[in-house]
Design an enzyme around this catalytic site. Sequence first.
Site, PDB file in Angstrom:
ATOM      1  CG  HIS A 146       7.315 -35.903   3.073  1.00 24.22           C
ATOM      2  ND1 HIS A 146       8.575 -35.365   3.030  1.00 24.22           N
ATOM      3  CD2 HIS A 146       7.462 -37.220   3.341  1.00 24.22           C
ATOM      4  CE1 HIS A 146       9.451 -36.322   3.251  1.00 24.22           C
ATOM      5  NE2 HIS A 146       8.809 -37.459   3.442  1.00 24.22           N
ATOM      6  CG  ASP A 179       3.805 -44.269   4.978  1.00 27.65           C
ATOM      7  OD1 ASP A 179       4.281 -45.317   4.532  1.00 27.65           O
ATOM      8  OD2 ASP A 179       4.439 -43.499   5.724  1.00 27.65           O
TER       9      ASP A 179
HETATM   10  N1  CMC Z   1      -3.352 -33.633   8.256  1.00 30.22           N
HETATM   11  C1  CMC Z   1      -3.792 -32.402   8.621  1.00 30.22           C
HETATM   12  N2  CMC Z   1      -2.989 -31.348   8.825  1.00 30.22           N
HETATM   13  C2  CMC Z   1      -1.680 -31.537   8.627  1.00 30.22           C
HETATM   14  C3  CMC Z   1      -1.153 -32.760   8.231  1.00 30.22           C
HETATM   15  C4  CMC Z   1      -2.034 -33.844   8.042  1.00 30.22           C
HETATM   16  N3  CMC Z   1      -1.599 -35.044   7.664  1.00 30.22           N
HETATM   17  N4  CMC Z   1       0.187 -32.670   8.121  1.00 30.22           N
HETATM   18  C5  CMC Z   1       0.487 -31.412   8.428  1.00 30.22           C
HETATM   19  N5  CMC Z   1      -0.637 -30.717   8.747  1.00 30.22           N
HETATM   20  C6  CMC Z   1      -0.741 -29.297   9.068  1.00 30.22           C
HETATM   21  C7  CMC Z   1      -0.255 -29.013  10.489  1.00 30.22           C
HETATM   22  O1  CMC Z   1      -1.319 -29.085  11.423  1.00 30.22           O
HETATM   23  C8  CMC Z   1       0.293 -27.613  10.332  1.00 30.22           C
HETATM   24  O2  CMC Z   1      -0.801 -26.725  10.304  1.00 30.22           O
HETATM   25  P1  CMC Z   1      -0.658 -25.228  10.884  1.00 30.22           P
HETATM   26  O3  CMC Z   1       0.311 -24.530   9.989  1.00 30.22           O
HETATM   27  O4  CMC Z   1      -2.050 -24.685  10.846  1.00 30.22           O
HETATM   28  O5  CMC Z   1      -0.155 -25.381  12.296  1.00 30.22           O
HETATM   29  C9  CMC Z   1       0.914 -27.625   8.934  1.00 30.22           C
HETATM   30  O6  CMC Z   1       0.166 -28.608   8.204  1.00 30.22           O
HETATM   31  C10 CMC Z   1       2.397 -28.004   8.915  1.00 30.22           C
HETATM   32  O7  CMC Z   1       2.523 -29.261   9.569  1.00 30.22           O
HETATM   33  P2  CMC Z   1       3.764 -29.697  10.430  1.00 30.22           P
HETATM   34  O8  CMC Z   1       3.340 -30.743  11.404  1.00 30.22           O
HETATM   35  O9  CMC Z   1       4.441 -28.489  10.985  1.00 30.22           O
HETATM   36  O10 CMC Z   1       4.692 -30.306   9.327  1.00 30.22           O
HETATM   37  P3  CMC Z   1       5.952 -31.242   9.569  1.00 30.22           P
HETATM   38  O11 CMC Z   1       6.839 -31.033   8.409  1.00 30.22           O
HETATM   39  O12 CMC Z   1       6.543 -31.008  10.911  1.00 30.22           O
HETATM   40  O13 CMC Z   1       5.362 -32.723   9.581  1.00 30.22           O
HETATM   41  C11 CMC Z   1       4.508 -34.783   8.808  1.00 30.22           C
HETATM   42  C12 CMC Z   1       5.399 -33.581   8.496  1.00 30.22           C
HETATM   43  C13 CMC Z   1       4.714 -35.865   7.758  1.00 30.22           C
HETATM   44  C14 CMC Z   1       4.945 -35.395  10.171  1.00 30.22           C
HETATM   45  C15 CMC Z   1       3.028 -34.340   8.864  1.00 30.22           C
HETATM   46  O14 CMC Z   1       2.624 -33.847   7.598  1.00 30.22           O
HETATM   47  C16 CMC Z   1       2.082 -35.446   9.316  1.00 30.22           C
HETATM   48  O15 CMC Z   1       1.888 -35.612  10.529  1.00 30.22           O
HETATM   49  N6  CMC Z   1       1.510 -36.252   8.365  1.00 30.22           N
HETATM   50  C17 CMC Z   1       0.688 -37.374   8.753  1.00 30.22           C
HETATM   51  C18 CMC Z   1       1.572 -38.534   9.109  1.00 30.22           C
HETATM   52  C19 CMC Z   1       2.197 -39.179   7.879  1.00 30.22           C
HETATM   53  O16 CMC Z   1       1.520 -39.439   6.891  1.00 30.22           O
HETATM   54  N7  CMC Z   1       3.503 -39.481   7.967  1.00 30.22           N
HETATM   55  C20 CMC Z   1       4.236 -40.154   6.899  1.00 30.22           C
HETATM   56  C21 CMC Z   1       5.246 -39.273   6.257  1.00 30.22           C
HETATM   57  S1  CMC Z   1       5.942 -40.003   4.755  1.00 30.22           S
HETATM   58  C22 CMC Z   1       6.724 -41.449   5.201  1.00 30.22           C
HETATM   59  C23 CMC Z   1       7.767 -41.329   6.261  1.00 30.22           C
HETATM   60  O17 CMC Z   1       8.375 -40.293   6.502  1.00 30.22           O
HETATM   61  O18 CMC Z   1       8.011 -42.337   6.890  1.00 30.22           O
END
Ligand code: CMC
Length: 431
Positions: free
Chosen positions: A308, A366
Amino acid sequence: MTSATYSLVNNETGEKTELPLITGTIGTPGADVGKVYDKLGIFTYDPGFTSTCSTKSSITYIDGDEGILLYRGYPVDQLAAHSSFIEVCYLVLHGELPKKAELEAFEGSIRRHTMINEGVKRFFDGFYHDAHPMAMLTGVTGALSAFYHDTTNNKDARHREIFAHRMIAKIPTIAAAAYKKYSGQPFMHPQNKLDYCSNLLHMMFAVPAEPYQVDPIAAKALDVLFILHADHEQNASTSTVRMAGSTGCNPYAAISSGIAALWGPLHGGANEAVLTMLDEIGDVKHVPDFMDKVKNKVEGVRLMGFGHRVYKNFDPRAKIIREQCHKVLKHLGKENDPKMELALKLEEIALNDDYFKERKLYPNVDFYSGIIYEALGIPVNMFTPMFAVARTVGWCAHWSEMTADKTTRIARPRQVYTGAATRDYVACDKR
Ligand code: CMC
């Protein structure tokens, strides 16, 4: 922290610009960079808004490090334990818990606005038979702007209130109609004697041919899920509603843009993506292979339902949903549900794995909500519409807050241009 001063300095000229600190009641303050361009001739750059507050707001507070979520000051776990979704709607919209008479009047108004214009229903005839319900929800909600013109003087508080009541009341009817269209069954009229979530379940699962009894445990589980989803400060869909709304557009159109943003798998679409992922993994024995793919970032494979932007400790909603999940599965005699077993295995491995620990990735709301929805018989492509129904009150509250605020300006970010520098047009035969 609140007394510190911040400034930006042009290292060449030594010119300094103070950044006034904007402080709230609790939480991280913001440095006001609004004058940076005028004073220093530069923009601030923050794609993804990781350090940027887009607004002040008094609706919802999140402390991502401590795993705290408050609606109007009330902890979400207390609301989930003691309140109801409809009471939370009042709270989120009005800022205070209602007195008995206020709650009755509010609930009465919501119940009376549940029907949709017959003309709105005809929109569904035009959709392809297997259209995704989120596509229908986006389209039909946008279409409401063509039906409710009478109360769209955004500056009028009563008009804003009527809009919010209509939107909150009608969104379950539209979501259920999208499901009925998808499943080829006749639409069911709302039953205003039922509470909000029972009515939604009735409209989805009843058929005219026989009586339908709503399972009170299912309705209660949905009510709790909806409380947890009611608002989440400046998330992508809410920011979209605010951005669209800042132009002064029709509020139903603004909500439609929020629904579109919610659909994505990184946002509300994650609940559907979690179930798709569990189906693809198929069996606990495939978990190690899947985890390898996630950690090696094979074709962008992610552990859906994990991570998140704000919660870097745990998502307080996930904790409550996890408990609900066990309750619902037990009630339905599905304690040994293979999906739950698989989800728990994934959770266990991820919580003990350095990849996830280092990046502070924990289960989010989720991760479990899809399992509950599935246990309740809600089809996978309806998971995100359920989220949209619950989040509608948050969108309405943010739209109202922004619209009532006389200092609101159109949201208009800038960019750092990386395209071609100025060049002269070349005639087609000379290229
Ligand atoms: N699985 C594997 N790696 C992950 C995940 C994941 N679910 N989420 C983040 N990472 C890694 C990402 O690859 C990155 O790694 P590195 O530093 O090596 O490049 C690091 O963690 C930081 O990730 P980010 O994408 O820069 O983080 P963000 O804050 O931009 O994204 C997020 C947040 C929720 C979009 C992301 O964690 C994600 O894609 N999660 C899976 C989708 C999900 O469950 N979304 C629902 C969120 S809660 C409900 C809502 O908001 O509606």
